[in-house]
Design a protein around this motif. Structure first.
Motif, PDB file in Angstrom:
ATOM      1  N   LYS A 159       0.838  -1.182   0.000  1.00 44.65           N
ATOM      2  CA  LYS A 159       0.000   0.000   0.000  1.00 44.65           C
ATOM      3  C   LYS A 159       0.882   1.245   0.000  1.00 44.65           C
ATOM      4  O   LYS A 159       2.027   1.190   0.460  1.00 44.65           O
ATOM      5  N   PRO A 160       0.374   2.375  -0.480  1.00 46.00           N
ATOM      6  CA  PRO A 160       1.178   3.601  -0.452  1.00 46.00           C
ATOM      7  C   PRO A 160       1.687   3.934   0.951  1.00 46.00           C
ATOM      8  O   PRO A 160       2.797   4.463   1.094  1.00 46.00           O
ATOM      9  N   GLU A 161       0.932   3.606   1.966  1.00 49.47           N
ATOM     10  CA  GLU A 161       1.366   3.894   3.343  1.00 49.47           C
ATOM     11  C   GLU A 161       2.503   2.998   3.812  1.00 49.47           C
ATOM     12  O   GLU A 161       3.051   3.212   4.903  1.00 49.47           O
ATOM     13  N   ASP A 162       2.892   2.007   3.014  1.00 53.44           N
ATOM     14  CA  ASP A 162       4.064   1.193   3.327  1.00 53.44           C
ATOM     15  C   ASP A 162       5.348   1.866   2.858  1.00 53.44           C
ATOM     16  O   ASP A 162       6.448   1.373   3.143  1.00 53.44           O
ATOM     17  N   THR A 163       5.217   2.976   2.147  1.00 46.90           N
ATOM     18  CA  THR A 163       6.391   3.699   1.665  1.00 46.90           C
ATOM     19  C   THR A 163       7.240   4.168   2.840  1.00 46.90           C
ATOM     20  O   THR A 163       6.745   4.825   3.758  1.00 46.90           O
ATOM     21  N   ALA A 164       8.512   3.802   2.824  1.00 49.36           N
ATOM     22  CA  ALA A 164       9.414   4.142   3.928  1.00 49.36           C
ATOM     23  C   ALA A 164      10.810   3.632   3.610  1.00 49.36           C
ATOM     24  O   ALA A 164      11.002   2.867   2.647  1.00 49.36           O
ATOM     25  N   VAL A 165      11.758   4.037   4.422  1.00 46.52           N
ATOM     26  CA  VAL A 165      13.071   3.385   4.433  1.00 46.52           C
ATOM     27  C   VAL A 165      12.975   2.227   5.413  1.00 46.52           C
ATOM     28  O   VAL A 165      12.557   2.410   6.569  1.00 46.52           O
ATOM     29  N   TYR A 166      13.334   1.053   4.945  1.00 43.67           N
ATOM     30  CA  TYR A 166      13.244  -0.158   5.758  1.00 43.67           C
ATOM     31  C   TYR A 166      14.629  -0.527   6.270  1.00 43.67           C
ATOM     32  O   TYR A 166      15.593  -0.572   5.501  1.00 43.67           O
ATOM     33  N   TYR A 167      14.708  -0.784   7.577  1.00 44.25           N
ATOM     34  CA  TYR A 167      15.967  -1.099   8.239  1.00 44.25           C
ATOM     35  C   TYR A 167      15.927  -2.506   8.820  1.00 44.25           C
ATOM     36  O   TYR A 167      14.923  -2.916   9.418  1.00 44.25           O
ATOM     37  N   CYS A 168      17.032  -3.194   8.680  1.00 50.00           N
ATOM     38  CA  CYS A 168      17.232  -4.484   9.324  1.00 50.00           C
ATOM     39  C   CYS A 168      17.956  -4.227  10.643  1.00 50.00           C
ATOM     40  O   CYS A 168      18.806  -3.333  10.725  1.00 50.00           O
ATOM     41  N   ALA A 169      17.623  -5.012  11.664  1.00 54.37           N
ATOM     42  CA  ALA A 169      18.243  -4.827  12.973  1.00 54.37           C
ATOM     43  C   ALA A 169      18.457  -6.173  13.651  1.00 54.37           C
ATOM     44  O   ALA A 169      17.747  -7.139  13.367  1.00 54.37           O
TER      45      ALA A 169
ATOM     46  N   TRP B 156      22.323  -2.152  13.371  1.00 56.47           N
ATOM     47  CA  TRP B 156      21.383  -1.667  12.364  1.00 56.47           C
ATOM     48  C   TRP B 156      22.058  -1.639  10.999  1.00 56.47           C
ATOM     49  O   TRP B 156      23.255  -1.338  10.878  1.00 56.47           O
ATOM     50  N   GLY B 157      21.262  -1.895   9.964  1.00 55.91           N
ATOM     51  CA  GLY B 157      21.737  -1.728   8.608  1.00 55.91           C
ATOM     52  C   GLY B 157      21.579  -0.287   8.165  1.00 55.91           C
ATOM     53  O   GLY B 157      21.093   0.564   8.916  1.00 55.91           O
ATOM     54  N   GLN B 158      21.956  -0.021   6.925  1.00 56.87           N
ATOM     55  CA  GLN B 158      21.932   1.351   6.406  1.00 56.87           C
ATOM     56  C   GLN B 158      20.562   1.734   5.852  1.00 56.87           C
ATOM     57  O   GLN B 158      20.309   2.914   5.613  1.00 56.87           O
ATOM     58  N   GLY B 159      19.699   0.754   5.649  1.00 59.25           N
ATOM     59  CA  GLY B 159      18.356   1.036   5.161  1.00 59.25           C
ATOM     60  C   GLY B 159      18.217   0.867   3.662  1.00 59.25           C
ATOM     61  O   GLY B 159      19.177   1.033   2.906  1.00 59.25           O
ATOM     62  N   THR B 160      17.006   0.525   3.232  1.00 59.47           N
ATOM     63  CA  THR B 160      16.689   0.428   1.810  1.00 59.47           C
ATOM     64  C   THR B 160      15.314   1.060   1.577  1.00 59.47           C
ATOM     65  O   THR B 160      14.384   0.856   2.339  1.00 59.47           O
ATOM     66  N   GLN B 161      15.222   1.860   0.531  1.00 60.69           N
ATOM     67  CA  GLN B 161      14.006   2.624   0.262  1.00 60.69           C
ATOM     68  C   GLN B 161      12.962   1.757  -0.431  1.00 60.69           C
ATOM     69  O   GLN B 161      13.261   1.086  -1.428  1.00 60.69           O
ATOM     70  N   VAL B 162      11.753   1.792   0.086  1.00 63.68           N
ATOM     71  CA  VAL B 162      10.602   1.163  -0.549  1.00 63.68           C
ATOM     72  C   VAL B 162       9.582   2.256  -0.842  1.00 63.68           C
ATOM     73  O   VAL B 162       9.167   2.989   0.068  1.00 63.68           O
ATOM     74  N   THR B 163       9.198   2.377  -2.106  1.00 65.38           N
ATOM     75  CA  THR B 163       8.214   3.376  -2.514  1.00 65.38           C
ATOM     76  C   THR B 163       7.069   2.670  -3.220  1.00 65.38           C
ATOM     77  O   THR B 163       7.288   1.938  -4.179  1.00 65.38           O
TER      78      THR B 163
END
Length: 118
Positions: free
Chosen positions: A87-97, A108-115
């Motif tokens: 969903k559009p509201e899932d748009t975020a930078v996702y981090y692994c921890a 923490w990881g550096q993050g990956t963008q999900v749009t």
């Protein structure tokens, strides 16, 4: 400490799917808890899902239950997040921890963008 590198983010239309990966190296342990968090612009980082490295006891935030699945491949030292029905509201930078408990994440990881576009 555990070194974490995420991959798999990108741009997807609403209703689509993505699979995030998190490669772990360093002092990993079957007792570790691995998690996914996300942060949208202007919002605080929020918990998405977590699983013990041994595979027991996975947890999800309510907004992703039934759509996201967290899993791990011990042989590859890799954590995954399968995201369906995005969903559009899932748009975020996702981090692994990674951490010693479900309440304490110290690597923490550096993050990956999900749009997710509507």
């Amino acid at each position: 400490q555990v070194h974490l590198v995420e991959s798999g983010g990108g741009l997807v239309q609403a209703g689509g799917s993505l699979r995030l990966s998190c490669a772990a190296s360093g002092r990993t342990s079957s007792d570790y808890v691995m998690g996914w968090f996300r942060q949208s612009p202007g919002k605080e980082r929020e918990f998405v899902a977590a699983i013990r490295w041994s595979g027991e006891s996975s947890y999800y935030t309510d907004s992703v239950k039934g759509r996201f699945t967290i899993s791990r491949d011990n042989a590859k030292n890799t954590l995954y997040l399968q995201m369906n029905s995005l969903k559009p509201e899932d748009t975020a930078v996702y981090y692994c921890a990674a951490g010693s408990s479900y309440y304490s994440f110290d690597s923490w990881g550096q993050g990956t963008q999900v749009t997710v576009s509507s």
